[in-house]
Scaffold this active site. Structure first.
Site, short mmCIF file in Angstrom:
data_model
loop_
_atom_site.label_atom_id
_atom_site.label_comp_id
_atom_site.label_asym_id
_atom_site.label_seq_id
_atom_site.Cartn_x
_atom_site.Cartn_y
_atom_site.Cartn_z
N ASN A 33 0.83 -1.21 0.00
CA ASN A 33 0.00 0.00 0.00
C ASN A 33 0.86 1.25 0.00
O ASN A 33 1.91 1.30 0.65
CB ASN A 33 -0.93 0.01 1.21
N THR B 149 -4.72 -9.02 0.40
CA THR B 149 -4.16 -8.86 -0.95
C THR B 149 -4.66 -9.99 -1.84
O THR B 149 -4.80 -11.12 -1.39
CB THR B 149 -2.61 -8.77 -0.92
N SER B 150 -4.92 -9.64 -3.10
CA SER B 150 -5.54 -10.61 -4.02
C SER B 150 -4.53 -11.61 -4.58
O SER B 150 -4.92 -12.60 -5.18
CB SER B 150 -6.20 -9.87 -5.18
N HIS C 260 5.91 -0.70 -2.68
CA HIS C 260 5.42 0.01 -3.87
C HIS C 260 5.48 1.53 -3.70
O HIS C 260 4.80 2.26 -4.41
CB HIS C 260 3.98 -0.43 -4.20
N CYS D 163 12.66 13.32 -6.60
CA CYS D 163 13.30 14.15 -7.62
C CYS D 163 14.14 13.24 -8.50
O CYS D 163 15.12 12.64 -8.04
CB CYS D 163 14.18 15.22 -6.99
N ASN E 274 -8.02 -12.76 4.74
CA ASN E 274 -8.56 -12.01 3.60
C ASN E 274 -10.08 -12.15 3.58
O ASN E 274 -10.64 -13.05 4.19
CB ASN E 274 -7.98 -12.56 2.29
P1 OAD Z 1 -6.42 -5.91 -4.75
O1 OAD Z 1 -7.47 -4.88 -5.01
O2 OAD Z 1 -5.92 -6.67 -5.93
O3 OAD Z 1 -6.94 -6.97 -3.69
C1 OAD Z 1 -7.50 -6.58 -2.48
C2 OAD Z 1 -7.84 -7.82 -1.70
O4 OAD Z 1 -8.35 -7.41 -0.44
C3 OAD Z 1 -8.91 -8.71 -2.35
O5 OAD Z 1 -8.48 -10.07 -2.28
C4 OAD Z 1 -10.14 -8.49 -1.48
O6 OAD Z 1 -10.95 -9.66 -1.36
C5 OAD Z 1 -9.51 -8.16 -0.15
N1 OAD Z 1 -10.36 -7.33 0.72
C6 OAD Z 1 -11.24 -6.35 0.36
N2 OAD Z 1 -11.81 -5.80 1.43
C7 OAD Z 1 -11.29 -6.42 2.51
C8 OAD Z 1 -11.49 -6.32 3.93
N3 OAD Z 1 -12.34 -5.43 4.45
N4 OAD Z 1 -10.79 -7.15 4.74
C9 OAD Z 1 -9.92 -8.05 4.23
N5 OAD Z 1 -9.70 -8.20 2.91
C10 OAD Z 1 -10.35 -7.40 2.06
O7 OAD Z 1 -5.21 -5.15 -4.00
P2 OAD Z 1 -3.72 -5.64 -3.79
O8 OAD Z 1 -3.63 -7.11 -3.70
O9 OAD Z 1 -3.15 -4.82 -2.69
O10 OAD Z 1 0.40 -2.20 -7.30
O11 OAD Z 1 -3.05 -5.16 -5.15
C11 OAD Z 1 -1.70 -5.42 -5.35
C12 OAD Z 1 -1.08 -4.35 -6.21
O12 OAD Z 1 -1.84 -4.21 -7.42
C13 OAD Z 1 -1.12 -2.96 -5.64
O13 OAD Z 1 -0.10 -2.70 -4.70
C14 OAD Z 1 -0.96 -2.10 -6.84
C15 OAD Z 1 -1.93 -2.81 -7.76
O14 OAD Z 1 -1.73 -2.70 -9.09
C16 OAD Z 1 0.97 -1.19 -7.96
O15 OAD Z 1 0.38 -0.16 -8.19
C17 OAD Z 1 2.38 -1.41 -8.37
#
Ligand code: OAD
Length: 235
Positions: free
Chosen positions: A95, A179-180, A112, A120, A204
């Site tokens: 995050n 995280t997904s 990230h 800069c 999750n």
């Molecule tokens: P995602 O949006 O891909 O996944 C979020 C996860 O959190 C999903 O599996 C949801 O089921 C879960 N979730 C949602 N609400 C929740 C809650 N209240 N409690 C527990 N879990 C919950 O986000 P990330 O996995 O963080 O990278 O995405 C990874 C990366 O993709 C990010 O850091 C970003 C993005 O592209 C960059 O920008 C480089």
């Protein structure tokens, strides 16, 4: 899950799901983080070269928005664990918000990058930054006009990977929260942890893409299941 005595080295990976209940959209939910933008238009170095004003405006909005949000009980529980855990612990977050540190977490890596920093690209110094970047203000150190958001875009190398892999190499417990499992290299950490003999736990809302690699999955909102898990660990 066993109590404190059983583990020495914990690595915790967090993603957008831990901040969802603070009111920050996740990336892959309907109406999620990218809003109406395509990733290719706002989150790549090519997009920034092509249309810097669009990219700066997008991140300026995000930077302003996160400053209105507050840590939730999941961030607070991890900060409590960080303070209480006398052995090794590392929180690796994907995050770019600052809710972990605002809750009080100290042993933290933003792999990230961070919304509240500007980088800069002339003198390579990162500055704390709360306001907009669209105004093209000069770098406070070198005076050049080449500040960009200090976030890792697609096609760029995440930060501090050497430290993260070193911690994973010693971990006996790896925990993935909110995280997904869609974006590498973070999505591959569970595989590394398993190969090195660590126990793996996923917390999750729903099963992530790499769910079968976890020894245990607990499904529910982070604000409930993370404090429960921390209480168990510290019991
Ligand atoms: P995602 O949006 O891909 O996944 C979020 C996860 O959190 C999903 O599996 C949801 O089921 C879960 N979730 C949602 N609400 C929740 C809650 N209240 N409690 C527990 N879990 C919950 O986000 P990330 O996995 O963080 O990278 O995405 C990874 C990366 O993709 C990010 O850091 C970003 C993005 O592209 C960059 O920008 C480089």
């Amino acid at each position: 899950m066993a109590a404190m005595g059983q583990y020495r080295n914990i690595v915790i990976l967090t993603g957008a799901g831990i901040s969802a209940e603070s009111g920050i959209d996740t990336f892959r939910s309907a109406g999620g983080w990218w809003e109406n933008h395509r990733v290719e238009d706002v989150a790549t170095p090519e997009a920034f070269a092509r249309d810097p004003r669009l990219v700066q405006r997008f991140y300026d909005m995000r930077r302003a928005a996160i400053q209105e949000k507050l840590p939730n009980p999941a961030h607070e529980a991890l900060a409590r664990l960080d303070a209480a855990w006398t052995s090794k612990l590392l929180i690796v977050t994907q995050n770019v918000d600052d809710l972990h540190e605002r809750a009080g977490a100290r042993r933290l890596i933003h792999m990230h990058g961070e919304h509240l920093k500007a980088w800069c690209t002339l003198c390579d110094i990162r500055h704390p930054w709360r306001g907009p970047l669209l105004d093209n203000l000069p770098c406070p150190v070198c005076g050049g006009h080449a500040l960009r958001p200090d976030v890792v875009w697609f096609g760029e190398m995440p930060y501090r990977m050497g430290e993260i892999y070193a911690a994973l190499g010693k971990a006996d417990l790896f925990v993935s929260i909110g995280t997904s499992g869609a974006v590498y290299p973070a999505a591959g950490f569970v595989q590394n942890a398993v190969e090195l003999g660590a126990r793996t736990l996923e917390l999750n809302l729903e099963r992530s893409q790499g769910s079968r690699l976890f020894h245990e999955s607990r499904l529910g909102p982070a604000s409930v299941i993370v404090p429960q898990w921390v209480d168990e660990l510290l019991a």
